[in-house]
Design a protein around this motif. Structure first.
Motif, mmCIF file in Angstrom:
data_model
loop_
_atom_site.group_PDB
_atom_site.id
_atom_site.type_symbol
_atom_site.label_atom_id
_atom_site.label_comp_id
_atom_site.label_asym_id
_atom_site.label_seq_id
_atom_site.Cartn_x
_atom_site.Cartn_y
_atom_site.Cartn_z
ATOM 1 N N LEU A 72 0.832 -1.206 0.000
ATOM 2 C CA LEU A 72 0.000 0.000 0.000
ATOM 3 C C LEU A 72 0.869 1.259 0.000
ATOM 4 N N ALA A 73 1.876 1.280 0.855
ATOM 5 C CA ALA A 73 2.783 2.429 0.893
ATOM 6 C C ALA A 73 3.583 2.530 -0.405
ATOM 7 N N LYS A 74 3.977 1.395 -0.937
ATOM 8 C CA LYS A 74 4.744 1.364 -2.190
ATOM 9 C C LYS A 74 3.922 1.988 -3.321
ATOM 10 N N LEU A 75 2.661 1.632 -3.419
ATOM 11 C CA LEU A 75 1.789 2.188 -4.450
ATOM 12 C C LEU A 75 1.583 3.691 -4.249
ATOM 13 N N ARG A 76 1.352 4.098 -3.010
ATOM 14 C CA ARG A 76 1.171 5.534 -2.718
ATOM 15 C C ARG A 76 2.411 6.325 -3.117
ATOM 16 N N ASP A 77 3.581 5.822 -2.751
ATOM 17 C CA ASP A 77 4.830 6.513 -3.076
ATOM 18 C C ASP A 77 5.040 6.622 -4.582
ATOM 19 N N PHE A 78 4.733 5.550 -5.282
ATOM 20 C CA PHE A 78 4.940 5.558 -6.734
ATOM 21 C C PHE A 78 4.003 6.558 -7.411
ATOM 22 N N VAL A 79 2.751 6.540 -7.028
ATOM 23 C CA VAL A 79 1.765 7.445 -7.645
ATOM 24 C C VAL A 79 2.105 8.905 -7.330
ATOM 25 N N ALA A 80 2.623 9.163 -6.136
ATOM 26 C CA ALA A 80 2.935 10.542 -5.725
ATOM 27 C C ALA A 80 4.292 11.015 -6.222
ATOM 28 N N GLU A 95 -1.505 5.482 -13.340
ATOM 29 C CA GLU A 95 -2.956 5.273 -13.323
ATOM 30 C C GLU A 95 -3.300 3.838 -12.912
ATOM 31 N N LYS A 96 -2.559 2.869 -13.451
ATOM 32 C CA LYS A 96 -2.779 1.472 -13.069
ATOM 33 C C LYS A 96 -2.481 1.267 -11.588
ATOM 34 N N ALA A 97 -1.406 1.883 -11.110
ATOM 35 C CA ALA A 97 -1.035 1.768 -9.691
ATOM 36 C C ALA A 97 -2.116 2.399 -8.809
ATOM 37 N N ARG A 98 -2.647 3.524 -9.247
ATOM 38 C CA ARG A 98 -3.725 4.184 -8.506
ATOM 39 C C ARG A 98 -4.970 3.286 -8.465
ATOM 40 N N SER A 99 -5.267 2.642 -9.576
ATOM 41 C CA SER A 99 -6.419 1.727 -9.624
ATOM 42 C C SER A 99 -6.229 0.555 -8.676
ATOM 43 N N LEU A 100 -5.025 -0.009 -8.684
ATOM 44 C CA LEU A 100 -4.751 -1.143 -7.799
ATOM 45 C C LEU A 100 -4.880 -0.715 -6.346
ATOM 46 N N TYR A 101 -4.356 0.431 -6.008
ATOM 47 C CA TYR A 101 -4.446 0.940 -4.639
ATOM 48 C C TYR A 101 -5.913 1.095 -4.231
ATOM 49 N N THR A 102 -6.712 1.677 -5.110
ATOM 50 C CA THR A 102 -8.134 1.879 -4.819
ATOM 51 C C THR A 102 -8.848 0.544 -4.624
ATOM 52 N N ILE A 103 -8.544 -0.413 -5.472
ATOM 53 C CA ILE A 103 -9.165 -1.734 -5.344
ATOM 54 C C ILE A 103 -8.772 -2.368 -4.013
ATOM 55 N N LEU A 104 -7.494 -2.254 -3.653
ATOM 56 C CA LEU A 104 -7.008 -2.860 -2.411
ATOM 57 C C LEU A 104 -7.654 -2.252 -1.172
ATOM 58 N N ILE A 105 -7.772 -0.922 -1.136
ATOM 59 C CA ILE A 105 -8.280 -0.293 0.090
ATOM 60 C C ILE A 105 -9.800 -0.159 0.117
ATOM 61 N N SER A 106 -10.438 -0.266 -1.033
ATOM 62 C CA SER A 106 -11.889 -0.079 -1.059
ATOM 63 C C SER A 106 -12.644 -1.379 -1.289
ATOM 64 N N TYR A 107 -12.483 -1.929 -2.473
ATOM 65 C CA TYR A 107 -13.302 -3.066 -2.868
ATOM 66 C C TYR A 107 -12.887 -4.377 -2.216
ATOM 67 N N CYS A 108 -11.595 -4.575 -2.022
ATOM 68 C CA CYS A 108 -11.098 -5.858 -1.512
ATOM 69 C C CYS A 108 -10.642 -5.785 -0.069
ATOM 70 N N ARG A 109 -10.923 -4.727 0.585
ATOM 71 C CA ARG A 109 -10.401 -4.502 1.931
ATOM 72 C C ARG A 109 -10.629 -5.683 2.860
ATOM 73 N N ARG A 110 -11.770 -6.295 2.813
ATOM 74 C CA ARG A 110 -12.080 -7.405 3.725
ATOM 75 C C ARG A 110 -11.741 -8.769 3.150
ATOM 76 N N ASP A 111 -11.423 -8.824 1.863
ATOM 77 C CA ASP A 111 -11.161 -10.108 1.217
ATOM 78 C C ASP A 111 -9.698 -10.520 1.240
ATOM 79 N N LEU A 112 -8.801 -9.574 1.478
ATOM 80 C CA LEU A 112 -7.379 -9.878 1.400
ATOM 81 C C LEU A 112 -6.772 -10.090 2.776
ATOM 82 N N VAL A 113 -5.787 -10.966 2.802
ATOM 83 C CA VAL A 113 -5.028 -11.212 4.022
ATOM 84 C C VAL A 113 -3.572 -10.950 3.688
#
Length: 133
Positions: A72-80, A95-113
């Motif tokens: 998550l931090a890696k994606l934030r740093d890259f996008v910024a 843009e792809k990195a931003r999409s992945l970050y959004t998917i990870l923190i929003s849509y898949c937040r409870r599905d990932l370990v």
């Protein structure tokens, strides 16, 4: 003509149903896994391309492991990262990195370990084992 038309419609409906039954929709996990691999590969190609601007060499490393919480931090740093805004390929990758970050923190937040939080592992990726012949 009418029986032929009914037969064609029936055949089309059966084929459509068979296709839908055989392909499962992507899961959140499969989506982030494939997108992270796509981003990592695109970054590798960008780094090795001879036609890209020299600023690409200064970009932060982008090896992604979605099982590592530090991704998550890696994606934030890259996008910024402020460099290379004039390079189209970098903007597309961001843009792809931003999409992945959004998917990870929003849509898949409870599905990932996350299995680890080793940030150094994202800096020096483990090379795939080489096959001995």
């Amino acid at each position: 003509k009418l029986p032929t038309m009914k037969m064609l419609l029936l055949l089309t409906a059966l084929l459509s149903a068979a296709l839908l039954a055989s392909t499962a929709p992507p899961t959140c996990y499969s989506r982030v896994l494939s997108l992270s691999k796509e981003i990592t590969e695109s970054f590798k190609e960008l780094q090795t391309s001879k036609t890209v601007d020299s600023c690409v060499k200064t970009l932060p490393r982008l090896y992604l492991d979605i099982h590592n919480y530090c991704v998550l931090a890696k994606l934030r740093d890259f996008v910024a990262y402020p460099g290379c805004d004039r390079v189209v390929e970098v903007n597309e990758l961001k843009e792809k990195a931003r999409s992945l970050y959004t998917i990870l923190i929003s849509y898949c937040r409870r599905d990932l370990v996350f299995l680890t939080d080793d940030c150094n592992a994202l800096e020096i990726p483990i090379s795939p084992p080489t096959e001995h012949s």
